[in-house]
Design a protein around this motif. Structure first.
Motif, PDB file in Angstrom:
ATOM      1  N   ILE A   1      66.111   1.328   6.844  1.00  5.58           N
ATOM      2  CA  ILE A   1      65.920   2.725   7.229  1.00  5.58           C
ATOM      3  C   ILE A   1      67.204   3.522   7.012  1.00  5.58           C
ATOM      4  O   ILE A   1      67.176   4.651   6.527  1.00  5.58           O
ATOM      5  CB  ILE A   1      65.436   2.825   8.693  1.00  5.58           C
ATOM      6  CG1 ILE A   1      64.015   2.262   8.794  1.00  5.58           C
ATOM      7  CG2 ILE A   1      65.491   4.252   9.207  1.00  5.58           C
ATOM      8  CD1 ILE A   1      63.544   2.041  10.209  1.00  5.58           C
TER       9      ILE A   1
ATOM     10  N   ASN B   1      59.197   6.301   6.174  1.00  2.60           N
ATOM     11  CA  ASN B   1      58.225   6.403   7.257  1.00  2.60           C
ATOM     12  C   ASN B   1      57.677   4.998   7.507  1.00  2.60           C
ATOM     13  O   ASN B   1      58.072   4.049   6.840  1.00  2.60           O
ATOM     14  CB  ASN B   1      57.118   7.412   6.934  1.00  2.60           C
ATOM     15  CG  ASN B   1      56.315   7.023   5.699  1.00  2.60           C
ATOM     16  OD1 ASN B   1      56.293   5.871   5.288  1.00  2.60           O
ATOM     17  ND2 ASN B   1      55.659   7.997   5.093  1.00  2.60           N
ATOM     18  N   VAL B   2      56.781   4.858   8.461  1.00  5.67           N
ATOM     19  CA  VAL B   2      56.280   3.527   8.821  1.00  5.67           C
ATOM     20  C   VAL B   2      55.553   2.874   7.649  1.00  5.67           C
ATOM     21  O   VAL B   2      55.719   1.675   7.403  1.00  5.67           O
ATOM     22  CB  VAL B   2      55.374   3.589  10.076  1.00  5.67           C
ATOM     23  CG1 VAL B   2      54.669   2.267  10.307  1.00  5.67           C
ATOM     24  CG2 VAL B   2      56.190   3.960  11.303  1.00  5.67           C
TER      25      VAL B   2
ATOM     26  N   SER C   1      55.087  -0.760  12.591  1.00  6.89           N
ATOM     27  CA  SER C   1      55.128   0.176  13.714  1.00  6.89           C
ATOM     28  C   SER C   1      55.586  -0.511  14.998  1.00  6.89           C
ATOM     29  O   SER C   1      56.390   0.039  15.764  1.00  6.89           O
ATOM     30  CB  SER C   1      53.748   0.812  13.907  1.00  6.89           C
ATOM     31  OG  SER C   1      53.795   1.787  14.923  1.00  6.89           O
TER      32      SER C   1
ATOM     33  N   CYS D   1      59.245  -0.965  14.923  1.00  7.00           N
ATOM     34  CA  CYS D   1      59.899   0.307  15.238  1.00  7.00           C
ATOM     35  C   CYS D   1      59.813   0.628  16.726  1.00  7.00           C
ATOM     36  O   CYS D   1      60.768   1.153  17.301  1.00  7.00           O
ATOM     37  CB  CYS D   1      59.278   1.439  14.414  1.00  7.00           C
ATOM     38  SG  CYS D   1      59.626   1.303  12.657  1.00  7.00           S
TER      39      CYS D   1
ATOM     40  N   GLU E   1      62.982   1.393  18.964  1.00  3.18           N
ATOM     41  CA  GLU E   1      63.031   2.667  19.692  1.00  3.18           C
ATOM     42  C   GLU E   1      63.245   2.413  21.190  1.00  3.18           C
ATOM     43  O   GLU E   1      64.031   3.110  21.839  1.00  3.18           O
ATOM     44  CB  GLU E   1      61.723   3.426  19.456  1.00  3.18           C
ATOM     45  CG  GLU E   1      61.796   4.899  19.757  1.00  3.18           C
ATOM     46  CD  GLU E   1      60.571   5.645  19.265  1.00  3.18           C
ATOM     47  OE1 GLU E   1      60.722   6.854  19.026  1.00  3.18           O
ATOM     48  OE2 GLU E   1      59.477   5.063  19.136  1.00  3.18           O
TER      49      GLU E   1
ATOM     50  N   LEU F   1      66.575   3.343  17.244  1.00  2.00           N
ATOM     51  CA  LEU F   1      65.767   4.047  16.251  1.00  2.00           C
ATOM     52  C   LEU F   1      65.026   5.181  16.934  1.00  2.00           C
ATOM     53  O   LEU F   1      64.690   5.079  18.114  1.00  2.00           O
ATOM     54  CB  LEU F   1      64.754   3.053  15.650  1.00  2.00           C
ATOM     55  CG  LEU F   1      63.762   3.606  14.645  1.00  2.00           C
ATOM     56  CD1 LEU F   1      64.439   3.757  13.281  1.00  2.00           C
ATOM     57  CD2 LEU F   1      62.570   2.673  14.527  1.00  2.00           C
ATOM     58  N   ARG F   2      64.784   6.243  16.179  1.00  2.00           N
ATOM     59  CA  ARG F   2      63.926   7.306  16.697  1.00  2.00           C
ATOM     60  C   ARG F   2      63.008   7.785  15.592  1.00  2.00           C
ATOM     61  O   ARG F   2      63.300   7.641  14.407  1.00  2.00           O
ATOM     62  CB  ARG F   2      64.730   8.448  17.305  1.00  2.00           C
ATOM     63  CG  ARG F   2      65.643   9.169  16.391  1.00  2.00           C
ATOM     64  CD  ARG F   2      66.537  10.160  17.166  1.00  2.00           C
ATOM     65  NE  ARG F   2      67.494  10.729  16.274  1.00  2.00           N
ATOM     66  CZ  ARG F   2      67.378  11.922  15.712  1.00  2.00           C
ATOM     67  NH1 ARG F   2      66.351  12.681  16.008  1.00  2.00           N
ATOM     68  NH2 ARG F   2      68.284  12.373  14.873  1.00  2.00           N
ATOM     69  N   ARG F   3      61.901   8.331  16.009  1.00  2.00           N
ATOM     70  CA  ARG F   3      60.937   8.912  15.072  1.00  2.00           C
ATOM     71  C   ARG F   3      61.095  10.429  15.146  1.00  2.00           C
ATOM     72  O   ARG F   3      61.142  10.989  16.235  1.00  2.00           O
ATOM     73  CB  ARG F   3      59.515   8.502  15.454  1.00  2.00           C
ATOM     74  CG  ARG F   3      59.234   7.025  15.258  1.00  2.00           C
ATOM     75  CD  ARG F   3      57.840   6.691  15.816  1.00  2.00           C
ATOM     76  NE  ARG F   3      57.352   5.410  15.383  1.00  2.00           N
ATOM     77  CZ  ARG F   3      57.361   4.320  16.130  1.00  2.00           C
ATOM     78  NH1 ARG F   3      57.874   4.331  17.342  1.00  2.00           N
ATOM     79  NH2 ARG F   3      56.873   3.186  15.668  1.00  2.00           N
TER      80      ARG F   3
ATOM     81  N   ARG G   1      59.326  10.578  10.156  1.00  2.00           N
ATOM     82  CA  ARG G   1      60.394   9.799   9.526  1.00  2.00           C
ATOM     83  C   ARG G   1      61.051   8.901  10.573  1.00  2.00           C
ATOM     84  O   ARG G   1      61.091   9.215  11.758  1.00  2.00           O
ATOM     85  CB  ARG G   1      61.466  10.725   8.925  1.00  2.00           C
ATOM     86  CG  ARG G   1      60.946  11.636   7.866  1.00  2.00           C
ATOM     87  CD  ARG G   1      60.643  10.880   6.608  1.00  2.00           C
ATOM     88  NE  ARG G   1      60.111  11.778   5.614  1.00  2.00           N
ATOM     89  CZ  ARG G   1      59.266  11.404   4.680  1.00  2.00           C
ATOM     90  NH1 ARG G   1      58.873  10.157   4.607  1.00  2.00           N
ATOM     91  NH2 ARG G   1      58.822  12.259   3.812  1.00  2.00           N
ATOM     92  N   LEU G   2      61.604   7.797  10.084  1.00  2.00           N
ATOM     93  CA  LEU G   2      62.323   6.860  10.947  1.00  2.00           C
ATOM     94  C   LEU G   2      63.814   7.078  10.728  1.00  2.00           C
ATOM     95  O   LEU G   2      64.281   7.086   9.593  1.00  2.00           O
ATOM     96  CB  LEU G   2      61.937   5.430  10.586  1.00  2.00           C
ATOM     97  CG  LEU G   2      60.437   5.130  10.659  1.00  2.00           C
ATOM     98  CD1 LEU G   2      60.134   3.768  10.048  1.00  2.00           C
ATOM     99  CD2 LEU G   2      59.933   5.224  12.081  1.00  2.00           C
TER     100      LEU G   2
END
Length: 156
Positions: free
Chosen positions: A44, A51-52, A67, A70, A74, A79-81, A92-93
């Protein structure tokens, strides 16, 4: 000149040794972040538009597995979306500051671990290794190795 199978075996053995050098460099984070999670962060970080679904392709897993990976990253703040500014429907990741710091620290520790081994090698051998690794990298980039075009995606 070594036979290709002997050379392949020597490279595989060297890869195992290299993993043995790199693994302890990341051991401080082993309890909180798995190697797969580190790989996800690295992917990432090097691909800002990820994206996922794209992550799932890169990992060769189904999107639901990507997902969940992620979700775990998160949950621990690495990590953040975020909504894509060009298309708010797209997510986006993005590594957090803590995720970026973790990757930088790991890279520095690995760099030092490899440097310590290289320091025990003659300069000429270091140079020959560099040339060989560059050639190996170019050969990898030239085409996919062992790809199975119709293989189903795996779960993580």
């Amino acid at each position: 000149m070594e036979e290709p199978s002997d050379l392949a075996a020597a490279i595989a053995a060297a890869a195992e040794v290299l993993v043995g050098v790199l693994d302890p460099a990341g051991s401080r984070h082993r309890m909180t972040v798995s190697p797969t999670q580190l790989r996800v962060l690295s992917l990432i970080s090097s691909r800002p538009e990820t994206n996922v679904n794209r992550l799932a392709e890169l990992l060769d897993v189904v999107p639901s597995s990507a997902s969940r990976l992620c979700d775990r990253l998160e949950a621990i703040g690495l990590l953040r979306r975020v909504a894509d500014p060009r298309d708010r429907r797209e997510v986006r990741l993005v590594p957090t500051a803590a995720g970026g710091a973790l990757l930088r620290e790991l890279a520095e520790r690995r760099h030092r671990a490899i440097g310590a081994v290289l320091d025990r090698m003659p300069a000429r051998t270091q140079h020959e290794l560099l040339l060989a690794l560059l050639a190996f990298g170019q050969a990898v980039v030239a085409g996919p190795v062992g790809a199975q075009p119709d293989s189903p995606a795996r779960t993580a």
